[in-house]
Design a protein around this motif. Structure first.
Motif, PDB file in Angstrom:
ATOM      1  N   ILE A  64       0.942  -1.002  -0.147  1.00 39.20           N
ATOM      2  CA  ILE A  64      -0.053   0.249   0.170  1.00 39.20           C
ATOM      3  C   ILE A  64       0.987   1.325  -0.163  1.00 39.20           C
ATOM      4  CG2 ILE A  64      -1.913   1.351   1.486  1.00 39.20           C
ATOM      5  CD1 ILE A  64      -2.808  -1.186   2.215  1.00 39.20           C
ATOM      6  N   GLU A  65       0.640   1.994  -0.756  1.00 39.19           N
ATOM      7  CA  GLU A  65       2.045   3.379  -0.868  1.00 39.19           C
ATOM      8  C   GLU A  65       0.737   4.749  -1.330  1.00 39.19           C
ATOM      9  OE1 GLU A  65       3.713   2.706  -4.829  1.00 39.19           O
ATOM     10  OE2 GLU A  65       5.039   1.183  -3.544  1.00 39.19           O
ATOM     11  N   GLN A  66       0.927   5.803  -0.558  1.00 44.22           N
ATOM     12  CA  GLN A  66       0.375   6.926  -1.033  1.00 44.22           C
ATOM     13  C   GLN A  66       0.802   8.037  -2.177  1.00 44.22           C
ATOM     14  OE1 GLN A  66      -1.846   7.770   1.398  1.00 44.22           O
ATOM     15  NE2 GLN A  66      -1.456   5.493   2.263  1.00 44.22           N
ATOM     16  N   GLN A  67      -0.039   8.373  -3.323  1.00 49.44           N
ATOM     17  CA  GLN A  67      -0.045   8.756  -4.282  1.00 49.44           C
ATOM     18  C   GLN A  67      -0.400   9.951  -4.128  1.00 49.44           C
ATOM     19  OE1 GLN A  67      -0.480   7.214  -8.403  1.00 49.44           O
ATOM     20  NE2 GLN A  67      -1.579   8.511  -8.558  1.00 49.44           N
ATOM     21  N   PHE A  68       0.826  11.081  -4.385  1.00 53.48           N
ATOM     22  CA  PHE A  68       0.694  12.470  -4.547  1.00 53.48           C
ATOM     23  C   PHE A  68      -0.495  12.967  -5.425  1.00 53.48           C
ATOM     24  CE2 PHE A  68       1.716  16.989  -6.392  1.00 53.48           C
ATOM     25  CZ  PHE A  68       1.366  17.267  -5.432  1.00 53.48           C
ATOM     26  N   LYS A  69      -1.706  13.505  -4.599  1.00 47.32           N
ATOM     27  CA  LYS A  69      -2.898  13.915  -5.641  1.00 47.32           C
ATOM     28  C   LYS A  69      -2.396  16.456  -6.782  1.00 47.32           C
ATOM     29  CE  LYS A  69      -5.373  12.001  -7.065  1.00 47.32           C
ATOM     30  NZ  LYS A  69      -4.860  11.300  -8.037  1.00 47.32           N
ATOM     31  N   THR A  70      -2.528  16.261  -5.300  1.00 46.98           N
ATOM     32  CA  THR A  70      -2.710  18.104  -5.049  1.00 46.98           C
ATOM     33  C   THR A  70      -2.068  18.518  -3.950  1.00 46.98           C
ATOM     34  OG1 THR A  70      -5.483  18.725  -4.509  1.00 46.98           O
ATOM     35  CG2 THR A  70      -4.937  18.315  -6.888  1.00 46.98           C
ATOM     36  N   ILE A  71      -2.145  20.347  -4.067  1.00 44.29           N
ATOM     37  CA  ILE A  71      -1.582  20.783  -2.903  1.00 44.29           C
ATOM     38  C   ILE A  71      -2.829  21.688  -2.056  1.00 44.29           C
ATOM     39  CG2 ILE A  71      -0.005  22.614  -1.225  1.00 44.29           C
ATOM     40  CD1 ILE A  71       2.130  21.316  -3.292  1.00 44.29           C
ATOM     41  N   SER A  72      -4.044  21.497  -1.558  1.00 43.32           N
ATOM     42  CA  SER A  72      -4.550  22.496  -1.539  1.00 43.32           C
ATOM     43  C   SER A  72      -4.103  24.298  -1.122  1.00 43.32           C
ATOM     44  CB  SER A  72      -5.108  21.960  -0.162  1.00 43.32           C
ATOM     45  OG  SER A  72      -5.805  20.864  -0.462  1.00 43.32           O
TER      46      SER A  72
END
Length: 241
Positions: A64-72
């Motif tokens: 399980i990994e974390q994938q970057f999406k956006t900066i708020s």
């Protein structure tokens, strides 16, 4: 992050936190509201959005990994104190109530100040929307540019006739514009057509310069056995390592 602030100005005088706002045109900053009391702290926050991916079993392994999406956009919260009941003395943070227990004969309605802040959450007839706000405080110029998203008014002292003379107003702002080249993920998957001599190891070496990344390709294509790929298959190649 919590930011205790000291007012600028030094010996030249006290600088007041000021909220500039639009009145007629975009970013004309013709309106301004000066704090009656400078705040003792500001809170500025920003969140980074990640998506949990993976979880499929590849052989005997599950990843399980974390994938970057956006900066708020950044958000800012500020508490402003208003007191029109007592005489005031200057301090590092502006006027402070005196310790005089007797009412000031010049007590006035505190809503004279709070109503101006509340109007920032109303539609401006010229702009057809609530105005943008620009906060500045002495040398802390361009402290924040954004829109008011919420305002809470808490009245804590009243005259015998019901007139409010003391209030705390909590304002929450969100950044109006956020620019940059790394705000969103550039994760646009590539496609690869399997050749007769291909293996997941060789494809990973070709795409990532690292044959050990074959599991990423296997997970993206739900391949349980890496030996099962066949010529002509079209594989999704994730672009983020």
């Amino acid at each position: 992050m919590l930011m205790p602030l000291q007012p600028a100005g030094g010996s030249s005088g006290l600088e007041k936190l000021t909220i500039h706002y639009e009145k007629k045109w975009e970013k004309d900053w013709l309106g301004s509201i000066e704090a009656l009391f400078n705040p003792q702290e500001l809170q500025i926050s920003r969140s980074v959005n990640w998506e949990t991916i993976g979880g499929e079993a590849v052989g005997e392994e599950t990843t399980i990994e974390q994938q970057f999406k956006t900066i708020s956009p950044q958000s800012m919260s500020i508490n402003l104190f208003f007191d029109t009941y007592e005489r005031h003395k200057k301090s590092l943070f502006g006027a402070l109530p005196s310790l005089n227990p007797f009412p000031s004969p010049k007590a006035t309605d505190v809503r004279k100040y709070t109503k101006r802040l509340a109007k920032l959450a109303q539609v401006n007839a010229e702009l057809h929307r609530p105005p943008l706000c620009k906060l500045e405080w002495g040398k802390f110029d361009n402290l924040f540019v954004g829109v008011l998203t919420s305002i809470d008014q808490k009245f804590t002292m009243f005259m015998p006739n019901g007139m409010p003379v003391r209030a705390t107003v909590t304002c929450s702002f969100i950044e109006h514009e956020i620019t940059g080249t790394e705000l969103h993920s550039a994760d646009i998957p590539k496609l690869h057509t399997v050749n007769r001599s291909d293996s997941l190891h060789s494809i990973a070496a070709q795409m990532y310069n690292d044959p050990s990344q074959w599991r990423r390709i296997a997970r993206a294509n739900q391949i349980a056995n890496p030996r099962e790929i066949k010529p002509g298959m079209i594989l999704i190649i994730p672009t983020n390592l």
